[in-house]
Design an enzyme around this catalytic site. Structure first.
Site, PDB file in Angstrom:
ATOM      1  N   TYR A 204       1.007  -1.079  -0.236  1.00 49.31           N
ATOM      2  CA  TYR A 204      -0.078   0.007   0.056  1.00 49.31           C
ATOM      3  C   TYR A 204       0.836   1.225  -0.081  1.00 49.31           C
ATOM      4  CZ  TYR A 204      -3.753  -3.307   1.281  1.00 49.31           C
ATOM      5  OH  TYR A 204      -4.365  -4.339   1.386  1.00 49.31           O
TER       6      TYR A 204
ATOM      7  N   ASN B 199     -12.324  -0.361  -5.250  1.00 46.54           N
ATOM      8  CA  ASN B 199     -12.156  -0.743  -6.784  1.00 46.54           C
ATOM      9  C   ASN B 199     -13.236  -1.334  -7.554  1.00 46.54           C
ATOM     10  OD1 ASN B 199     -11.053  -1.736  -9.319  1.00 46.54           O
ATOM     11  ND2 ASN B 199      -9.739  -3.503  -8.209  1.00 46.54           N
TER      12      ASN B 199
ATOM     13  N   CYS C 100      -6.387  -5.433  -7.693  1.00 50.39           N
ATOM     14  CA  CYS C 100      -6.056  -4.836  -6.395  1.00 50.39           C
ATOM     15  C   CYS C 100      -5.433  -6.069  -5.715  1.00 50.39           C
ATOM     16  CB  CYS C 100      -7.073  -4.184  -5.651  1.00 50.39           C
ATOM     17  SG  CYS C 100      -8.525  -5.291  -5.749  1.00 50.39           S
ATOM     18  N   HIS C 101      -5.629  -7.192  -6.108  1.00 54.09           N
ATOM     19  CA  HIS C 101      -5.079  -8.458  -5.260  1.00 54.09           C
ATOM     20  C   HIS C 101      -3.689  -8.454  -5.131  1.00 54.09           C
ATOM     21  CE1 HIS C 101      -5.619 -10.130  -9.410  1.00 54.09           C
ATOM     22  NE2 HIS C 101      -4.447 -10.789  -9.088  1.00 54.09           N
TER      23      HIS C 101
ATOM     24  N   GLU D  39      -1.058 -17.121  -9.491  1.00 58.72           N
ATOM     25  CA  GLU D  39       0.002 -16.193 -10.161  1.00 58.72           C
ATOM     26  C   GLU D  39       1.462 -16.240  -9.892  1.00 58.72           C
ATOM     27  OE1 GLU D  39      -1.681 -12.191  -9.718  1.00 58.72           O
ATOM     28  OE2 GLU D  39      -3.310 -12.918 -11.052  1.00 58.72           O
TER      29      GLU D  39
END
Lengths: 176, 190
Positions: free
Chosen positions: B127, B150, B158-159, B186
């Site tokens: 952040y 979001n 945003c993850h 990912e």
């Protein structure tokens, strides 16, 4: 339509889709015959309604209450048709959605009708289509075309007469 | 033949696209379609400006949308060409060429989300890092609130924004468990 103008005057966003669902079939079918083209009719119908909405957003409630809606939407549609004949560029662009993957069947005798309409003068073609395909009153056609009601009546009468002659000619030919 | 009757037969039903296009084109309602994602079926909403929201397909998603965006929802096919863009955006976790409608957030939030959109797959940022990137280094908390706001999770990833201490932090789209799933797939989480 009376109940609908009142509703539109009080909450345009909420009731405009009702207006669309009530008028869209007549507007689309009329434009389908006037253009002879399914996709053009679809685009023009969309655009006419979107323009009507944008204009009505700027009108005070009193003005909306006194509107004759069908004639109003058709005024816009006919203007678009005229302008489109002049220039292909037009705003706003219709929202083209992903294809459903099929085209609905053409209305009956599409080919024959396209040829018949071409044999009618523009004013008669419009008057007959608006009256007998889209179901407008003479008053509404007069609103949409800017021609006096008496003229519209004679356009319709003459147009029908001419169509009968054209169709009779086709029948004779097919018999021979 | 009865001419008037024949003419009457030329009155046909307008294709569904006409009404849908009008409602979308006027901005009265957004359209929505359901897509598959790693998190299960998601609702993707759109209007002529872009994709406006992504939500899990669950009871009440229409009400949630209406409450937040003050517009209705109508099930419709996406604008032409967008179907593939949406599929790719969901799969890769970045908007790519897909237009996104960010009218629902503030200018600051929009800047933060645009930075977020550029975080590569397989990586994470904190952040604080995002706050720094947008020129407001002390705004880490506001960045966190932006992630919560979001409108298009999965499309704007945003993850991939996590806490500086290594914990994954909050996630609006179904909770922290989903955030872990995405990061693991990912390859950003062991």
């Amino acid at each position: 339509m009376d109940h609908l103008v009142k509703a539109l005057a009080s909450d345009l966003d909420r009731h405009f889709p009702v207006l669309v669902s009530e008028l869209q079939h007549g507007v689309f079918s009329g434009l389908r015959q006037l253009t002879g083209d399914h996709h053009r009719a679809e685009d023009l119908t969309q655009e006419a309604f979107i323009r009507a909405y944008r204009a009505m957003q700027t009108y005070p409630a009193e003005r909306i209450k006194s509107m004759r809606l069908r004639g109003y939407v058709w005024t816009i549609a006919l203007n678009l048709l005229r302008n489109q004949a002049r220039a292909e560029s037009r705003q706003p662009k219709p929202v083209r959605l992903e294809d459903a993957g099929y085209l609905p069947p053409d209305p009956p005798d599409s080919h024959a009708w396209r040829r018949r309409w071409q044999m009618l003068p523009t004013a008669q073609r419009r008057a007959v289509i608006l009256r007998h395909v889209s179901g407008l009153s003479y008053q509404e056609i007069s609103d949409a075309t800017g021609r006096p009601q008496s003229t519209v009546r004679s356009d319709v009468r003459r147009g029908l007469g001419r169509l009968r002659t054209i169709i009779d000619g086709e029948d004779n030919r097919s018999i021979q | 033949m009865n001419l008037e009757k024949e003419l009457g037969r030329l009155l046909t039903t307008a294709p569904r696209e006409v009404g849908e296009g009008v409602v979308l084109g006027t901005g009265i309602s957004d359209g929505f379609s359901v897509f598959e994602s790693l998190l299960g079926p998601v609702v993707v909403t759109f209007n002529p400006l872009g994709v406006s929201a992504v939500d899990l397909l669950s009871e009440g998603f229409e009400q949630r949308f209406e409450q937040r965006f003050q517009r209705g929802l109508l099930e419709a096919r996406p604008p032409r060409g967008w179907n593939d863009l949406i599929l790719r955006a969901l799969e890769e976790g970045t908007p790519g060429a897909l237009p996104v409608d960010l009218r629902s957030v503030t200018t600051f939030q929009r800047e933060v989300l645009e930075e977020t959109a550029a975080i590569p797959r397989g990586q994470t940022r904190s952040y604080g890092w995002l706050a720094h990137q947008t020129g407001r280094p002390r705004a880490a908390r506001a960045v966190g609130q932006t992630m919560a706001r979001n409108p298009v999770p999965l499309v704007i990833p945003c993850h991939r924004v996590v806490r500086a201490d290594g914990q994954v932090g909050h996630y609006g789209l179904g909770g922290i468990h989903n955030k872990r799933t995405l990061l693991r797939v990912e390859g950003a989480l062991g």
